[in-house]
Design a protein around this motif. Structure first.
Motif, PDB file in Angstrom:
ATOM      1  N   ASP A  84       0.854  -1.193   0.000  1.00 24.17           N
ATOM      2  CA  ASP A  84       0.000   0.000   0.000  1.00 24.17           C
ATOM      3  C   ASP A  84       0.889   1.243   0.000  1.00 24.17           C
ATOM      4  O   ASP A  84       1.116   1.870   1.036  1.00 24.17           O
ATOM      5  CB  ASP A  84      -0.913  -0.006   1.220  1.00 24.17           C
ATOM      6  N   HIS A  86       1.637   5.084  -1.204  1.00 21.62           N
ATOM      7  CA  HIS A  86       0.865   6.275  -1.571  1.00 21.62           C
ATOM      8  C   HIS A  86       1.747   7.396  -2.115  1.00 21.62           C
ATOM      9  O   HIS A  86       2.912   7.527  -1.735  1.00 21.62           O
ATOM     10  CB  HIS A  86       0.110   6.808  -0.349  1.00 21.62           C
ATOM     11  N   HIS A  87       1.151   8.201  -2.979  1.00 25.23           N
ATOM     12  CA  HIS A  87       1.788   9.415  -3.501  1.00 25.23           C
ATOM     13  C   HIS A  87       1.423  10.609  -2.628  1.00 25.23           C
ATOM     14  O   HIS A  87       0.293  10.701  -2.120  1.00 25.23           O
ATOM     15  CB  HIS A  87       1.324   9.679  -4.938  1.00 25.23           C
ATOM     16  N   GLU A  88       2.371  11.527  -2.448  1.00 19.68           N
ATOM     17  CA  GLU A  88       2.121  12.804  -1.769  1.00 19.68           C
ATOM     18  C   GLU A  88       2.924  13.868  -2.507  1.00 19.68           C
ATOM     19  O   GLU A  88       4.138  13.960  -2.365  1.00 19.68           O
ATOM     20  CB  GLU A  88       2.524  12.739  -0.293  1.00 19.68           C
ATOM     21  N   ARG A 123       2.223   3.249   3.186  1.00 20.67           N
ATOM     22  CA  ARG A 123       1.144   3.612   4.108  1.00 20.67           C
ATOM     23  C   ARG A 123       0.816   2.490   5.086  1.00 20.67           C
ATOM     24  O   ARG A 123       0.483   2.757   6.248  1.00 20.67           O
ATOM     25  CB  ARG A 123      -0.113   3.997   3.324  1.00 20.67           C
ATOM     26  N   ARG A 173      -5.799  13.653  -9.107  1.00 25.92           N
ATOM     27  CA  ARG A 173      -5.788  13.037  -7.775  1.00 25.92           C
ATOM     28  C   ARG A 173      -5.617  14.106  -6.685  1.00 25.92           C
ATOM     29  O   ARG A 173      -6.308  14.087  -5.679  1.00 25.92           O
ATOM     30  CB  ARG A 173      -4.655  12.028  -7.668  1.00 25.92           C
ATOM     31  N   VAL A 212      -4.222  12.349  -1.347  1.00 24.85           N
ATOM     32  CA  VAL A 212      -3.202  11.307  -1.394  1.00 24.85           C
ATOM     33  C   VAL A 212      -3.876   9.943  -1.582  1.00 24.85           C
ATOM     34  O   VAL A 212      -5.012   9.741  -1.151  1.00 24.85           O
ATOM     35  CB  VAL A 212      -2.340  11.298  -0.112  1.00 24.85           C
ATOM     36  N   GLY A 213      -3.161   9.050  -2.252  1.00 27.93           N
ATOM     37  CA  GLY A 213      -3.769   7.747  -2.505  1.00 27.93           C
ATOM     38  C   GLY A 213      -2.754   6.757  -3.030  1.00 27.93           C
ATOM     39  O   GLY A 213      -1.581   7.087  -3.247  1.00 27.93           O
ATOM     40  N   PRO A 214      -3.175   5.517  -3.247  1.00 31.55           N
ATOM     41  CA  PRO A 214      -2.257   4.449  -3.628  1.00 31.55           C
ATOM     42  C   PRO A 214      -1.826   4.501  -5.088  1.00 31.55           C
ATOM     43  O   PRO A 214      -2.527   5.050  -5.942  1.00 31.55           O
ATOM     44  CB  PRO A 214      -3.067   3.187  -3.344  1.00 31.55           C
TER      45      PRO A 214
END
Length: 238
Positions: A84, A86-88, A123, A173, A212-214
């Motif tokens: 899992d 994630h992008h930030e 994450r 996103r 933010v998400g995967p």
């Protein structure tokens, strides 16, 4: 300690981490500081209440940088030990000088330039660390966890507004504005100077907006900050 002519390395040291500069040249990376929860909406989506009590931060090793050259598509290797990631998306401040206990005015003079970066996060490992009250290093400070565009020289210039956005596979996103940051760039630099002697070569990731998400192998990411730059990268298998 410092080396003298009689000293020798017991093995060849690793190359210095560097980031290309717009217009030519290389920026040598010394340290990487990262501000967490610097956008109110992101703080809320992570289950926290935004405030100006004090910035919350973590660090990454200098060799976590993954430079992405202009006009090229970078490759982010999906890290081991996680399912899992994630992008930030973040604005990155590059320092050309430093000091200790700086005022906001003095801090602004330390700015050398800006780049667009990603704070990639395992994450699932972060959630585990949070639950056990442990540091976040295992979730934040892994290899290639800091993709970054070339640095745009902008000595002493303080950015106070401008769109910051990330698209994944052509779908929006993350989107925000630098004006939404809880702590301004000079305030962030001054804060870190209370706890560290900042120096030329330090990078500061200034926080991420909501959304933010995967990511998954095969995903194509396009990140940009208005007036600073952009990058494209693909998530690849290790």
């Amino acid at each position: 300690m410092t080396l003298d002519s009689k000293d020798s390395f017991v093995f060849e040291p690793a190359p210095r981490a560097v980031v290309p500069v717009v217009g030519g040249g290389l920026f040598p990376v010394r340290r990487i500081f990262c501000v967490a929860r610097n956008y109110a909406a992101h703080a809320r989506e992570m289950g926290s209440d935004p405030s100006r009590e004090a910035p919350f931060f973590f660090t990454k090793p200098a060799d976590a940088v993954l430079p992405i050259n202009t006009g090229q598509i970078g490759e982010f290797p999906y890290p081991q030990a996680s399912e899992d990631v994630h992008h930030e998306l973040e604005l990155v401040v590059a320092l050309g000088s430093g000091g200790v206990d700086l005022s906001a005015e003095e801090a602004a003079k330390c700015i050398w330039g800006y780049a667009v970066g990603l704070d990639m996060t395992r994450r699932d490992l972060q959630a585990e660390a949070k639950a056990k009250g442990r540091p976040w290093d295992i979730a934040k400070a892994f290899d290639a966890s800091a993709p970054i565009s070339p640095i745009l020289p902008a000595a002493g210039e303080v950015l106070r507004s401008g769109e910051i956005r990330l698209d994944v596979n052509g779908v929006l996103r993350q989107r925000g504005d630098l004006a939404d940051m809880i702590w301004s760039i000079p305030e962030i630099i001054a804060f870190f100077s209370r706890y560290y002697r900042l120096q030329a070569g330090d990078l500061i990731f200034t926080g991420t907006p909501e959304g933010v998400g995967p990511v998954a192998v095969g995903d194509r990411l396009h990140g940009a900050v208005a007036g600073v730059g952009a990058f494209d990268l693909t998530v690849v298998s290790r």
